[in-house]
Design a protein around this motif. Structure first.
Motif, PDB file in Angstrom:
ATOM      1  N   SER A 221      59.385  36.986  29.096  1.00 34.88           N
ATOM      2  CA  SER A 221      59.407  38.369  29.413  1.00 34.88           C
ATOM      3  C   SER A 221      58.526  39.480  29.290  1.00 34.88           C
ATOM      4  N   GLY A 222      57.565  38.781  28.456  1.00 36.28           N
ATOM      5  CA  GLY A 222      56.812  40.150  27.477  1.00 36.28           C
ATOM      6  C   GLY A 222      57.196  40.802  26.346  1.00 36.28           C
ATOM      7  N   MET A 229      48.143  39.203  27.009  1.00 35.84           N
ATOM      8  CA  MET A 229      48.308  38.222  26.496  1.00 35.84           C
ATOM      9  C   MET A 229      48.150  37.040  26.605  1.00 35.84           C
ATOM     10  N   LEU A 230      49.882  37.425  27.892  1.00 33.81           N
ATOM     11  CA  LEU A 230      50.242  35.576  28.312  1.00 33.81           C
ATOM     12  C   LEU A 230      49.385  35.142  28.905  1.00 33.81           C
ATOM     13  N   GLU A 235      52.909  34.399  32.761  1.00 37.47           N
ATOM     14  CA  GLU A 235      52.700  35.717  33.646  1.00 37.47           C
ATOM     15  C   GLU A 235      53.664  35.625  34.488  1.00 37.47           C
ATOM     16  N   LYS A 236      53.023  34.245  35.472  1.00 41.19           N
ATOM     17  CA  LYS A 236      53.566  34.426  36.368  1.00 41.19           C
ATOM     18  C   LYS A 236      55.358  34.252  36.013  1.00 41.19           C
ATOM     19  N   ILE A 237      55.428  33.251  35.650  1.00 43.97           N
ATOM     20  CA  ILE A 237      57.092  32.741  35.009  1.00 43.97           C
ATOM     21  C   ILE A 237      57.766  34.388  35.055  1.00 43.97           C
ATOM     22  N   SER A 238      57.450  35.492  34.262  1.00 45.21           N
ATOM     23  CA  SER A 238      57.750  36.474  33.575  1.00 45.21           C
ATOM     24  C   SER A 238      58.453  37.048  34.831  1.00 45.21           C
ATOM     25  N   TYR A 239      57.703  37.413  36.503  1.00 43.05           N
ATOM     26  CA  TYR A 239      58.387  37.682  37.280  1.00 43.05           C
ATOM     27  C   TYR A 239      59.813  37.682  37.787  1.00 43.05           C
TER      28      TYR A 239
END
Length: 294
Positions: A221-222, A229-230, A235-239
């Motif tokens: 999730s960051g 930095m991801l 970063e796309k998965i975190s959305y």
């Protein structure tokens, strides 16, 4: 270590977005200055509020200039580097992580202090004894939900005190929106805990499901690593992870950190996620409060 050559404006834009850790400006005339034994100055610009490794990059740049001077027998001290930190007046990394830890605490409160105890009570048939009491299931679940939100508000006040006393953040500037974010976040993740309790047959299975949610949410999730930095695919998965939006909301309203998502989008996503977690299959929902028959 990756070094790229870019035009000045493009490099500064990348630094502002957090895509690079440091920009070293090398004006024209380096070779001529070395040949003429004249002093020469370069500038290294970084933003420690945007990158955890900005300070490391500054040290690398200093060492690079030192090695350059050592290699120049004719001009041993002719090249200097001026480091400039652009983070003055911007939120620090501490102000980035305090709201993130609050979001993680909200997650842990739901899965470890709500889902697992419910499954344990059901497995020990404690809920069966509660079921014969003159209290409806809706009242019982409402009381649990209200208690979890109360605990969530209490732990949020502790984080607010830390931000106000240690970080000197004006926590009262956005308190109505922050209070709404706390209630909404705790409510959404409490509903997630009910979903975990509903689909888990035993405490062991509930622990396994809870750990899957725990590690996936924390590391994708960051909240531990800034999204800049991801890797792109992470970063796309975190959305698709609700903790991403809750942490962003806490950062905006708690310390005034620059928003990654508009507030309207964050509130809409959290409401949708809450409804998704609440859409538990009827049989699983009944099993959440009903002891399993042997």
């Amino acid at each position: 270590l990756t070094i790229t050559v870019r035009p000045e404006k493009e490099a500064m834009d990348a630094l502002e977005k957090g895509d690079v850790d440091l920009v070293m400006e090398i004006p024209d005339g380096l070779s001529e200055a070395i040949a003429a034994k004249r002093p020469y100055s370069m500038r290294a610009v970084y933003d420690s509020a945007k990158s955890e490794t900005a300070q490391v990059a500054s040290v690398v740049a200093d060492n690079a200039v030192a090695r350059l001077n050592l290699g120049l027998a004719r001009a041993p001290s002719g090249v200097t580097l001026q480091s400039v930190d652009r983070s003055a007046g911007k939120p620090s990394l501490a102000e980035y992580y305090i709201p993130n830890f609050l979001a993680i605490s909200t997650l842990w409160l739901s899965i470890f202090a709500t889902a697992l105890p419910l499954v344990k009570q059901r497995q020990d048939k404690a809920l069966l004894r509660i079921g014969i009491a003159p209290v409806s299931k809706a009242t019982f679940m409402g009381a649990i939900t209200l208690w979890r939100i109360t605990v969530g508000v209490a732990q949020s006040l502790v984080f607010l005190a830390v931000a106000a006393v240690i970080l000197k953040v004006d926590v009262l500037a956005r308190w109505p929106f922050f209070a709404l974010a706390i209630v909404l976040g705790n409510l959404v993740f409490t509903v997630m805990a009910y979903m975990i309790a509903a689909v888990s047959r035993t405490v062991q299975s509930a622990e396994g499901i809870a750990q899957v949610f725990n590690f996936a949410f924390m590391f994708l999730s960051g909240v531990f690593f800034p999204q800049g930095m991801l890797p792109d695919f992470v970063e796309k998965i975190s959305y698709f992870i609700p903790l991403t939006y809750l942490a962003d909301l806490f950062r905006q309203f708690m310390v005034g950190y620059p928003a990654h998502f508009p507030c309207s989008v964050v509130f809409a996503v959290l409401r949708g996620v809450g409804r998704l977690f609440g859409a538990t299959p009827p049989q699983a929902g009944r099993r959440c409060l009903r002891p399993r028959r042997r």
